[in-house]
Design a protein around this motif. Structure first.
Motif, PDB file in Angstrom:
ATOM      1  N   THR A  90       0.740 -14.657  12.718  1.00  0.00           N
ATOM      2  CA  THR A  90       1.300 -16.198  11.982  1.00  0.00           C
ATOM      3  C   THR A  90       2.200 -15.880  10.649  1.00  0.00           C
ATOM      4  OG1 THR A  90      -0.583 -16.753  12.082  1.00  0.00           O
ATOM      5  CG2 THR A  90      -0.027 -17.484  13.645  1.00  0.00           C
ATOM      6  N   ASP A  91       1.326 -14.948   9.616  1.00  0.00           N
ATOM      7  CA  ASP A  91       1.801 -15.085   8.560  1.00  0.00           C
ATOM      8  C   ASP A  91       3.016 -14.655   8.312  1.00  0.00           C
ATOM      9  OD1 ASP A  91      -0.034 -14.998   7.166  1.00  0.00           O
ATOM     10  OD2 ASP A  91      -1.149 -13.018   7.334  1.00  0.00           O
ATOM     11  N   THR A  92       3.532 -15.710   6.919  1.00  0.00           N
ATOM     12  CA  THR A  92       5.536 -14.958   7.206  1.00  0.00           C
ATOM     13  C   THR A  92       4.892 -14.793   5.470  1.00  0.00           C
ATOM     14  OG1 THR A  92       5.121 -17.049   5.235  1.00  0.00           O
ATOM     15  CG2 THR A  92       5.253 -17.708   7.339  1.00  0.00           C
ATOM     16  N   ALA A  93       6.742 -14.393   4.850  1.00  0.00           N
ATOM     17  CA  ALA A  93       5.750 -13.452   4.007  1.00  0.00           C
ATOM     18  C   ALA A  93       5.893 -14.607   2.764  1.00  0.00           C
ATOM     19  CB  ALA A  93       7.680 -13.558   3.536  1.00  0.00           C
ATOM     20  N   ASP A  94       6.172 -15.610   2.518  1.00  0.00           N
ATOM     21  CA  ASP A  94       4.919 -16.203   1.693  1.00  0.00           C
ATOM     22  C   ASP A  94       3.649 -16.172   2.183  1.00  0.00           C
ATOM     23  OD1 ASP A  94       7.427 -17.487   0.284  1.00  0.00           O
ATOM     24  OD2 ASP A  94       7.977 -19.062   1.790  1.00  0.00           O
ATOM     25  N   ASP A  95       3.514 -16.262   2.774  1.00  0.00           N
ATOM     26  CA  ASP A  95       1.752 -16.367   3.796  1.00  0.00           C
ATOM     27  C   ASP A  95       1.167 -15.073   2.986  1.00  0.00           C
ATOM     28  OD1 ASP A  95       1.829 -18.576   4.721  1.00  0.00           O
ATOM     29  OD2 ASP A  95       1.943 -17.320   6.792  1.00  0.00           O
ATOM     30  N   VAL A  96       1.872 -13.932   3.575  1.00  0.00           N
ATOM     31  CA  VAL A  96       1.643 -12.562   2.685  1.00  0.00           C
ATOM     32  C   VAL A  96       1.863 -12.234   1.017  1.00  0.00           C
ATOM     33  CG1 VAL A  96       2.523 -10.013   2.578  1.00  0.00           C
ATOM     34  CG2 VAL A  96       2.364 -11.156   4.223  1.00  0.00           C
ATOM     35  N   ALA A  97       2.620 -13.206   0.495  1.00  0.00           N
ATOM     36  CA  ALA A  97       3.143 -12.982  -1.578  1.00  0.00           C
ATOM     37  C   ALA A  97       1.884 -13.894  -1.967  1.00  0.00           C
ATOM     38  CB  ALA A  97       4.248 -13.749  -1.418  1.00  0.00           C
ATOM     39  N   ALA A  98       1.763 -14.677  -1.189  1.00  0.00           N
ATOM     40  CA  ALA A  98       0.244 -15.460  -1.691  1.00  0.00           C
ATOM     41  C   ALA A  98      -1.223 -14.674  -1.988  1.00  0.00           C
ATOM     42  CB  ALA A  98       0.237 -17.060  -0.394  1.00  0.00           C
ATOM     43  N   LYS A  99      -1.093 -14.054  -1.111  1.00  0.00           N
ATOM     44  CA  LYS A  99      -2.215 -13.072  -0.610  1.00  0.00           C
ATOM     45  C   LYS A  99      -2.227 -11.937  -1.788  1.00  0.00           C
ATOM     46  CE  LYS A  99      -3.111 -13.786   4.218  1.00  0.00           C
ATOM     47  NZ  LYS A  99      -3.293 -13.408   5.974  1.00  0.00           N
ATOM     48  N   ILE A 100      -1.102 -11.402  -1.305  1.00  0.00           N
ATOM     49  CA  ILE A 100      -0.913 -10.244  -2.821  1.00  0.00           C
ATOM     50  C   ILE A 100      -1.263 -10.731  -4.351  1.00  0.00           C
ATOM     51  CG2 ILE A 100       1.325  -8.831  -4.014  1.00  0.00           C
ATOM     52  CD1 ILE A 100      -0.444  -7.902  -1.827  1.00  0.00           C
ATOM     53  N   LEU A 139       1.121  -0.937  -0.091  1.00  0.00           N
ATOM     54  CA  LEU A 139      -0.036  -0.105  -0.348  1.00  0.00           C
ATOM     55  C   LEU A 139       1.230   1.249   0.148  1.00  0.00           C
ATOM     56  CD1 LEU A 139      -2.771  -1.395   2.626  1.00  0.00           C
ATOM     57  CD2 LEU A 139      -2.963  -0.918  -0.263  1.00  0.00           C
ATOM     58  N   LEU A 140       1.136   1.660  -1.238  1.00  0.00           N
ATOM     59  CA  LEU A 140       2.268   2.801  -1.035  1.00  0.00           C
ATOM     60  C   LEU A 140       1.154   4.173  -0.279  1.00  0.00           C
ATOM     61  CD1 LEU A 140       2.823   2.665  -4.950  1.00  0.00           C
ATOM     62  CD2 LEU A 140       4.608   2.404  -2.953  1.00  0.00           C
ATOM     63  N   PRO A 141       2.605   4.575   0.135  1.00  0.00           N
ATOM     64  CA  PRO A 141       3.714   4.684  -0.273  1.00  0.00           C
ATOM     65  C   PRO A 141       4.162   4.379   0.811  1.00  0.00           C
ATOM     66  CG  PRO A 141       2.853   7.554   1.194  1.00  0.00           C
ATOM     67  CD  PRO A 141       1.514   6.160   0.379  1.00  0.00           C
ATOM     68  N   LYS A 142       3.985   3.800   1.253  1.00  0.00           N
ATOM     69  CA  LYS A 142       4.503   2.463   2.418  1.00  0.00           C
ATOM     70  C   LYS A 142       5.848   1.598   1.058  1.00  0.00           C
ATOM     71  CE  LYS A 142       1.763   2.735   6.633  1.00  0.00           C
ATOM     72  NZ  LYS A 142       1.705   1.412   7.930  1.00  0.00           N
ATOM     73  N   PHE A 143       6.213   1.147   2.128  1.00  0.00           N
ATOM     74  CA  PHE A 143       6.447  -0.006   0.665  1.00  0.00           C
ATOM     75  C   PHE A 143       7.360   0.075   0.020  1.00  0.00           C
ATOM     76  CE2 PHE A 143       5.420  -1.547   4.725  1.00  0.00           C
ATOM     77  CZ  PHE A 143       6.230  -2.501   6.259  1.00  0.00           C
ATOM     78  N   GLY A 144       7.601   1.312  -0.420  1.00  0.00           N
ATOM     79  CA  GLY A 144       7.841   1.686  -2.274  1.00  0.00           C
ATOM     80  C   GLY A 144       9.328   1.906  -2.239  1.00  0.00           C
ATOM     81  N   GLY A 145       9.491   2.325  -3.072  1.00  0.00           N
ATOM     82  CA  GLY A 145      11.219   2.858  -3.688  1.00  0.00           C
ATOM     83  C   GLY A 145      12.264   2.082  -4.259  1.00  0.00           C
ATOM     84  N   LYS A 146      13.043   2.584  -4.333  1.00  0.00           N
ATOM     85  CA  LYS A 146      14.102   1.446  -4.778  1.00  0.00           C
ATOM     86  C   LYS A 146      14.328   0.827  -4.289  1.00  0.00           C
ATOM     87  CE  LYS A 146      18.079   1.238  -7.083  1.00  0.00           C
ATOM     88  NZ  LYS A 146      19.765   2.283  -7.447  1.00  0.00           N
ATOM     89  N   GLY A 147      14.474  -1.041  -4.967  1.00  0.00           N
ATOM     90  CA  GLY A 147      14.861  -2.056  -3.987  1.00  0.00           C
ATOM     91  C   GLY A 147      14.072  -2.841  -3.496  1.00  0.00           C
ATOM     92  N   MET A 148      12.561  -1.852  -3.470  1.00  0.00           N
ATOM     93  CA  MET A 148      11.449  -2.520  -2.717  1.00  0.00           C
ATOM     94  C   MET A 148      10.075  -3.359  -3.638  1.00  0.00           C
ATOM     95  SD  MET A 148      11.680  -2.668   0.361  1.00  0.00           S
ATOM     96  CE  MET A 148      10.285  -2.536   0.891  1.00  0.00           C
ATOM     97  N   TYR A 149      11.105  -4.361  -3.975  1.00  0.00           N
ATOM     98  CA  TYR A 149       9.951  -5.334  -4.859  1.00  0.00           C
ATOM     99  C   TYR A 149       9.854  -6.821  -4.444  1.00  0.00           C
ATOM    100  CZ  TYR A 149      14.311  -7.241  -6.980  1.00  0.00           C
ATOM    101  OH  TYR A 149      15.987  -7.381  -6.284  1.00  0.00           O
ATOM    102  N   GLY A 150       8.563  -7.997  -4.770  1.00  0.00           N
ATOM    103  CA  GLY A 150       8.691  -9.077  -4.510  1.00  0.00           C
ATOM    104  C   GLY A 150       8.818  -9.704  -3.217  1.00  0.00           C
ATOM    105  N   MET A 151       9.570 -10.607  -3.084  1.00  0.00           N
ATOM    106  CA  MET A 151       9.937 -11.263  -1.566  1.00  0.00           C
ATOM    107  C   MET A 151      10.225 -10.027  -0.715  1.00  0.00           C
ATOM    108  SD  MET A 151       7.986 -13.565  -1.071  1.00  0.00           S
ATOM    109  CE  MET A 151       9.251 -14.270   0.535  1.00  0.00           C
ATOM    110  N   ARG A 152      10.864  -9.248  -1.239  1.00  0.00           N
ATOM    111  CA  ARG A 152      11.649  -7.937  -0.238  1.00  0.00           C
ATOM    112  C   ARG A 152      10.429  -7.037   0.289  1.00  0.00           C
ATOM    113  NH1 ARG A 152      16.663  -5.348  -3.553  1.00  0.00           N
ATOM    114  NH2 ARG A 152      17.964  -7.383  -4.006  1.00  0.00           N
ATOM    115  N   VAL A 153       9.241  -6.721  -0.194  1.00  0.00           N
ATOM    116  CA  VAL A 153       8.602  -5.836   0.398  1.00  0.00           C
ATOM    117  C   VAL A 153       7.632  -7.070   1.219  1.00  0.00           C
ATOM    118  CG1 VAL A 153       6.419  -4.720  -0.110  1.00  0.00           C
ATOM    119  CG2 VAL A 153       7.916  -4.624  -1.566  1.00  0.00           C
ATOM    120  N   HIS A 154       7.599  -8.479   1.113  1.00  0.00           N
ATOM    121  CA  HIS A 154       6.274  -9.060   2.308  1.00  0.00           C
ATOM    122  C   HIS A 154       7.587  -9.652   3.120  1.00  0.00           C
ATOM    123  CE1 HIS A 154       4.235  -9.315  -1.265  1.00  0.00           C
ATOM    124  NE2 HIS A 154       5.272 -10.389  -2.153  1.00  0.00           N
ATOM    125  N   GLU A 155       8.809  -9.680   3.301  1.00  0.00           N
ATOM    126  CA  GLU A 155       9.665  -9.734   4.105  1.00  0.00           C
ATOM    127  C   GLU A 155       9.392  -8.134   5.086  1.00  0.00           C
ATOM    128  OE1 GLU A 155      13.385 -10.504   2.331  1.00  0.00           O
ATOM    129  OE2 GLU A 155      12.716 -12.837   1.589  1.00  0.00           O
TER     130      GLU A 155
END
Length: 191
Positions: free
Chosen positions: A160-170, A107-123
């Protein structure tokens, strides 16, 4: 018929979803997919779906007009970034103002910008104990993830969500909303 060009860097699940969605429509279709990764799975997906796809290198994208000339030939009504990881050059943005849109996995503007993509965002979302996350579909400008927001959809992040769980929801949110919002943007351009 409106023409859509997609840029992708990886597996191409969003590109495939868009291609399949617009194959059922009479007002628009995906006519070309471009990738900066000659080994990207998106190339196989396009081959199977009978959509033209080409790869290009950094020089063709940023130092020459090769990619811009490909776009001029394709005559897109809308350019979609679907998991495309390179910053879009101003030369293309200037030629296609308010015609390039992206989906970002937060949900921008949170967790955006250079280098923030994919699993990096979810982590980062899990590490920051965010109560919710989502997707942002936005126009692309000269800065990473700073273009005007078109649409956002949210989902909860459980403790209890892991980054993989978040990725699946996204991924589910992207599959559900991205094609519909792309179609709405195209329809607004007709009005």
């Amino acid at each position: 018929m409106k023409r859509i060009v997609i840029f992708a860097s990886g597996s191409g699940s969003n590109a495939e979803n868009l291609i399949k969605y617009f194959k059922t429509k009479t007002n628009a279709s995906v006519t070309l997919v471009l990738t900066n990764n000659p080994h990207a799975k998106v190339l196989d997906r396009c081959k199977n779906l009978k959509v033209s796809a080409l790869s290009f290198n950094k020089v063709a994208f940023t130092e020459t007009e090769d990619v811009l000339n490909l776009l001029k030939s394709a005559k897109p009504d809308l350019i979609i970034l679907a998991g495309f990881l390179w910053k879009f050059p101003e030369s293309i943005l200037n030629k296609y103002p308010n015609m390039v849109i992206n989906v970002h996995p937060a949900l921008l503007p949170k967790f955006g910008g250079k280098g923030m993509y994919g699993m990096r965002v979810h982590e980062a979302i899990v590490a920051n104990k965010e109560p919710e996350t989502g997707i942002t579909i936005h126009y692309v400008n000269e800065n990473y993830d700073e273009g005007a927001t078109i649409f956002q959809a949210t989902c909860p992040v459980l403790s209890t969500d892991t980054a993989d769980d978040v990725a699946a929801k996204i991924h589910e949110l992207e599959m559900e909303h991205f094609p519909v919002i792309v179609e709405k943007v195209l329809n607004q351009k007709e009005a």
